[in-house]
Design an enzyme around this catalytic site. Structure first.
Site, short mmCIF file in Angstrom:
data_model
loop_
_atom_site.label_atom_id
_atom_site.label_comp_id
_atom_site.label_asym_id
_atom_site.label_seq_id
_atom_site.Cartn_x
_atom_site.Cartn_y
_atom_site.Cartn_z
N LEU A 164 0.83 -1.43 -0.15
CA LEU A 164 0.20 0.25 0.11
C LEU A 164 0.89 1.49 0.11
O LEU A 164 1.94 1.03 0.90
CB LEU A 164 -0.63 0.37 1.18
CG LEU A 164 -2.17 -0.61 0.99
CD1 LEU A 164 -2.74 -0.40 2.26
CD2 LEU A 164 -3.56 -0.13 0.27
N ASP A 165 0.36 1.65 -0.99
CA ASP A 165 1.13 3.67 -1.08
C ASP A 165 1.30 4.31 0.03
O ASP A 165 0.89 3.65 1.03
CB ASP A 165 0.63 4.31 -2.02
CG ASP A 165 1.08 3.95 -3.26
OD1 ASP A 165 1.63 3.51 -4.02
OD2 ASP A 165 0.66 4.65 -3.76
#
Length: 291
Positions: free
Chosen positions: A37-38
């Site tokens: 996930l960013d």
């Protein structure tokens, strides 16, 4: 500690940062996530602990669901709010009808160009490293499938959305391209992953909850039951002798008549021994030995 852990990732941390926090909290050095996930994003981040990290290959590519917001008015080099502007800021008071009409074009199978600031490899080097050095290379479009993309609300320069997309799809690219369709720059302002495959926010722990459970030695009891993992694979129970042979890499006969190519082999209700690969009939060879 062996198991699957679903975390609700907070904003401002990389997925690797989360892995390090889990390692410290659990004392389990062998920890890995099932898809990044960013840093800006929050939500569902599945991780495997201990010997279960060997099972990563069997989880496959997972469809993802997200909610978030898109800001119109200017684009950025990362396609999200953490990037540098790449266009002039212009007023963008779009109607809900106009945004929804443009969003309907993002449906079904389509080709999508990943952001330059992504983990896609270019000659063996992650694209984001080249982009940070000012040497970004064009990335090849990839085929993805958008199952759902709906605009819930639009106020001023912000639109709220929900999206369900196949593995490999970048929500940042959708946000960027939506602005292009509408004739203005845009970028992803916020993002929350609500589901990854079968795993949802209902299954997730916060980092604070994880630390509390780990400190009280209650974490293992909270993890999903081993037999519930990889539900598409049948479960069989082997006796002690057969389980020992599997651990030594020897093909064995197992009491399974499902015709499934792979099975989960347990030595009791919870102890996963191996993933067995069917050779013929009820004869299996260990594909991955777990415990």
């Amino acid at each position: 500690m062996n198991g699957l852990l679903i975390l609700d990732k907070p904003a401002g941390m990389t997925s690797h940062d989360v892995v390090n926090r889990v390692r410290r909290a659990t004392g389990e050095a062998s920890t890995g996530h099932l898809g990044t996930l960013d840093p800006m994003a929050t939500g569902v981040l599945p991780l495997l602990l201990g010997r279960y990290t060997r099972l990563a290959q069997f989880f496959g590519a997972m469809e993802k669901s997200y909610t978030g917001t898109i800001r119109f008015g200017y684009s950025t080099d990362t396609y999200d709010a953490e990037g540098a502007p790449t266009s002039s800021v212009v007023p963008a008071a779009l109607s809900l009808e106009a945004v929804r009409a443009a969003a309907r074009e993002f449906s079904g199978e389509m080709l999508q160009t990943p952001p330059a600031f992504s983990a896609k490899k270019v000659g063996g080097t992650p694209s984001y490293k080249l982009a940070r050095a000012g040497n970004a290379k064009p990335l090849k479009p990839v085929r993805i499938f958008i199952h759902e993309f709906t605009i819930a609300n639009c106020s001023g320069d912000l639109a709220e959305f929900a999206i369900r997309v196949s593995a490999g799809g970048y929500v940042r690219s959708v946000a960027h391209e939506l602005g292009q369709r509408l004739g203005c720059g845009s970028h992803l302002a916020s993002l929350r992953r609500t589901a990854a495959g079968r795993f949802t926010l209902k299954d997730a722990l916060t980092l604070d909850q994880l630390a509390e459970l780990a400190q009280d030695s209650n974490l293992e009891a909270w993890l999903p039951h081993p037999r519930s993992l990889l539900p598409d694979l049948p479960s069989v129970t082997a006796d002690l002798v057969t389980a020992g042979r599997l651990r030594n890499g020897v093909a064995v006969n197992l009491p399974d008549f499902s015709a499934a190519p792979l099975v989960k082999v347990f030595s009791n209700q919870r102890n996963l021994v191996a993933i067995g690969k069917r050779i013929a009939g009820t004869l299996f060879q260990p594909m991955v030995v777990v415990g």
